[in-house]
Structures are given as C-alpha cells and as structure tokens.
Write a protein that holds these residues in place. Sequence first.
Motif, PDB file in Angstrom:
ATOM      1  N   VAL A   1       0.805  -1.359   0.129  1.00  0.00           N
ATOM      2  CA  VAL A   1       0.119  -0.101   0.069  1.00  0.00           C
ATOM      3  C   VAL A   1       0.644   1.477  -0.157  1.00  0.00           C
ATOM      4  N   VAL A   2       1.980   1.281   1.108  1.00  0.00           N
ATOM      5  CA  VAL A   2       2.736   2.619   1.121  1.00  0.00           C
ATOM      6  C   VAL A   2       3.623   3.031   0.028  1.00  0.00           C
ATOM      7  N   ILE A   3       4.386   1.615  -0.695  1.00  0.00           N
ATOM      8  CA  ILE A   3       5.415   1.934  -1.475  1.00  0.00           C
ATOM      9  C   ILE A   3       4.898   2.582  -2.589  1.00  0.00           C
ATOM     10  N   PRO A   4       3.946   2.156  -3.542  1.00  0.00           N
ATOM     11  CA  PRO A   4       3.425   2.905  -4.440  1.00  0.00           C
ATOM     12  C   PRO A   4       3.088   4.215  -4.325  1.00  0.00           C
ATOM     13  N   TYR A   5       2.676   4.718  -3.154  1.00  0.00           N
ATOM     14  CA  TYR A   5       2.478   5.978  -2.795  1.00  0.00           C
ATOM     15  C   TYR A   5       3.503   6.783  -2.640  1.00  0.00           C
ATOM     16  N   LEU A   6       4.625   6.089  -2.034  1.00  0.00           N
ATOM     17  CA  LEU A   6       5.771   7.061  -1.741  1.00  0.00           C
ATOM     18  C   LEU A   6       6.530   7.345  -3.428  1.00  0.00           C
ATOM     19  N   ILE A   7       6.511   6.222  -4.177  1.00  0.00           N
ATOM     20  CA  ILE A   7       7.184   6.541  -5.576  1.00  0.00           C
ATOM     21  C   ILE A   7       6.264   7.591  -6.138  1.00  0.00           C
ATOM     22  N   TYR A   8       4.888   7.604  -6.064  1.00  0.00           N
ATOM     23  CA  TYR A   8       4.220   8.631  -6.856  1.00  0.00           C
ATOM     24  C   TYR A   8       4.273  10.121  -6.306  1.00  0.00           C
ATOM     25  N   THR A   9       4.645   9.977  -4.840  1.00  0.00           N
ATOM     26  CA  THR A   9       4.715  11.398  -4.488  1.00  0.00           C
ATOM     27  C   THR A   9       6.134  11.883  -4.639  1.00  0.00           C
ATOM     28  N   ASN A  10       7.204  11.003  -4.749  1.00  0.00           N
ATOM     29  CA  ASN A  10       8.561  11.474  -5.375  1.00  0.00           C
ATOM     30  C   ASN A  10       8.702  11.815  -6.671  1.00  0.00           C
ATOM     31  N   ARG A  11       7.930  11.013  -7.438  1.00  0.00           N
ATOM     32  CA  ARG A  11       7.805  11.590  -8.804  1.00  0.00           C
ATOM     33  C   ARG A  11       7.042  12.760  -9.096  1.00  0.00           C
ATOM     34  N   THR A  12       5.921  12.987  -8.126  1.00  0.00           N
ATOM     35  CA  THR A  12       5.389  14.388  -8.283  1.00  0.00           C
ATOM     36  C   THR A  12       6.088  15.490  -7.811  1.00  0.00           C
ATOM     37  N   GLU A  13       6.960  15.241  -6.869  1.00  0.00           N
ATOM     38  CA  GLU A  13       7.829  16.322  -6.442  1.00  0.00           C
ATOM     39  C   GLU A  13       8.973  16.584  -7.418  1.00  0.00           C
ATOM     40  N   LYS A  14       9.275  15.708  -8.188  1.00  0.00           N
ATOM     41  CA  LYS A  14      10.318  15.856  -9.251  1.00  0.00           C
ATOM     42  C   LYS A  14       9.905  16.854 -10.335  1.00  0.00           C
ATOM     43  N   ASP A  15       8.645  16.371 -10.654  1.00  0.00           N
ATOM     44  CA  ASP A  15       7.915  16.932 -11.747  1.00  0.00           C
ATOM     45  C   ASP A  15       7.360  18.536 -11.294  1.00  0.00           C
ATOM     46  N   GLY A  16       7.315  18.733 -10.261  1.00  0.00           N
ATOM     47  CA  GLY A  16       7.058  20.117  -9.604  1.00  0.00           C
ATOM     48  C   GLY A  16       8.013  20.823  -9.779  1.00  0.00           C
ATOM     49  N   ARG A  17       9.464  20.302  -9.435  1.00  0.00           N
ATOM     50  CA  ARG A  17      10.674  21.269  -9.619  1.00  0.00           C
ATOM     51  C   ARG A  17      11.084  21.223 -10.762  1.00  0.00           C
ATOM     52  N   ALA A  18      10.791  20.283 -11.815  1.00  0.00           N
ATOM     53  CA  ALA A  18      11.322  20.532 -13.191  1.00  0.00           C
ATOM     54  C   ALA A  18      10.376  21.661 -13.851  1.00  0.00           C
TER      55      ALA A  18
END
Length: 301
Positions: A284-301
């Motif tokens: 349950v948690v790991i896919p959410y962490l991956i999604y959050t990390n990708r979202t933060e990277k996209d936001g910084r980009a």
Amino acid sequence: MRRLRNWGPPLLLVSPSIILVGIFVYGLIGVNVATSLATTTDRITGRVTNPGGLANYGNLLTDDRYQHALWNLLVLTVVFMTGTMVFGLLWSVLLERGVAGEGVFRSIYLFPMAISFVAAGVAWRWLLSPAKDDQAIGLNQLFVNLGVPWLQSSWWSSDSSFNMAAMAIPAIWQLSGYIMALFLAGFRGISADQREAARVDGATEWQLYRHVLFPQVSPVALSALIILGHMSMKMFDLIYSIAGANSYTAEVPATFMWIQLFPQSNPTGAAANATIILAIVAVVVIPYLIYTNRTEKDGRA
C-alpha cells in the motif's frame, strides 16, 4: 575532496540516526524474517511445528483461523476507511463554508484523536456491550430507553461479518476529526480567486465543489487513504481493549500474532505473520511514496 568537505559534516551529524535506524528498524526486520524461516519442533513431543523456509508461510496462509483473521481485516479496513473518509469530508465541508463557532466544533471533532486507542477501547467496550433487553447496557440500553429495542445488536461478538463493521465504529469516531483537519487544510489552501471566478462563470455550489475544489484536494484524499489503510492493517490495541485477548470473532492478524507468540509459544509463526503484515503495508505505502517522489520531481522541473 571538496565534495567530501561538503558532505562530511552533514553526514556526521545524521550518522547516529542512520546507525540506530539501521540496527533497530532494518536490522530487526531482518531478524524477524530470519525467524519466520526457521524450522522448529515441539520440545515435549518432538513434532515439527514449523517445517522451515517458505513452507512456514504456506502453512500460515492455509490455516483456517488465519484466513478468518484476514477476512476480518478486510471488512474492518473497508468499513473504517469508508466511514472515516465520509465523515471527515462532510465535517470539513461544513466547517469550510464558515459555520458559527467553528473553533468549538473543530475542537470537538479533534478531541477523540487525543485519546489513546486503549482508553477509547475501554469506553467503547461498555458502549458496545452485547447484553440485551433487561441486562442491556451502553448503546443497547439507550435503544431500549428510546423505545426502539429492535436496534439492539450483539456488536463485535456477532458471528457474522457485522462484528468487524461494529469494531470499526470506535476507530471511525476517533480518526474522523484527523481526516477532517487534513481536508480542511486542503480547502483553505485553495485561493478565493478561483472560487469567485467559478461563481462568476455561473457555477453552482455543487459544481464549484465538484469541478474546482474536490479535484484540488485529491492529493489530500490519497494521503488520508494511505494513512488510514496502514493504520487499519496493523490495528491491535483498540481490538484488544474491546474484544479481549482471545476473541476469535473479532480476530485480525495483529491480535492473532499475539496469540501465536504467547499462548501458543510459536515465535516462528508470529514472525511469519508479522512479515505478511509488513508486506501488505508495503504494497500500500511504497507505490504512494514512488508517486509522491515523482510528483515532487515533476514540480521542481
């Protein structure tokens, strides 16, 4: 050398935390997994109680009692998450619209969160007493006094799936205020300009919430679902306080692990149970962490 100078002091500062986490979190997880794969025999009879390796997990997953505990966990998780999200969202919408005495209502809704699950469980054990009619107490007595005795229930001691739906009631009561606070913070983070622009375009209040506000709080909803999901999967203290140590009807994997470890003296089976719970939470948690990390990277980009 320059890179070492830049990274050296910060790494030295956090190294105690890294060492402690490595030993007492990941190290103990490794010990638990190793224990779950061990071969054990009964000291008195010499009978093999755990054959070792992955067979320990196979024996546990095919055990009727463990399957019953997993079904109870599924019912508890679905009812708990649904009820908490519905009430939390409803209360946040009401407060977000600006009601009189908002501070008082917010404090009332958040107060249950300040109570431990054990203390809440003791109170709810009385409220959800299965005694009926002349011996009724708690909610059943309230139904009798209100002239609606047909609403009386066996609550958590029922043999049906309703027992875990009833067990979710205290958890919903305790955590709905927390979800309300999350949603309320999300609503308050949306600028008033967007609301006014939608109203100028002729949007009704329902259309405003559906097309403007709700989509913007969807990340909050996802975070709330992850938090509630992992809390329900490892819930122990509330169920233990209400149903007791050896309740089969309200048994979930966490309470069954207690029985494996102490009354049954089967640490290998308990370790396998704990590893399965960890795996379920990780799914349950790991896919959410991956999604959050990708979202933060996209936001910084």
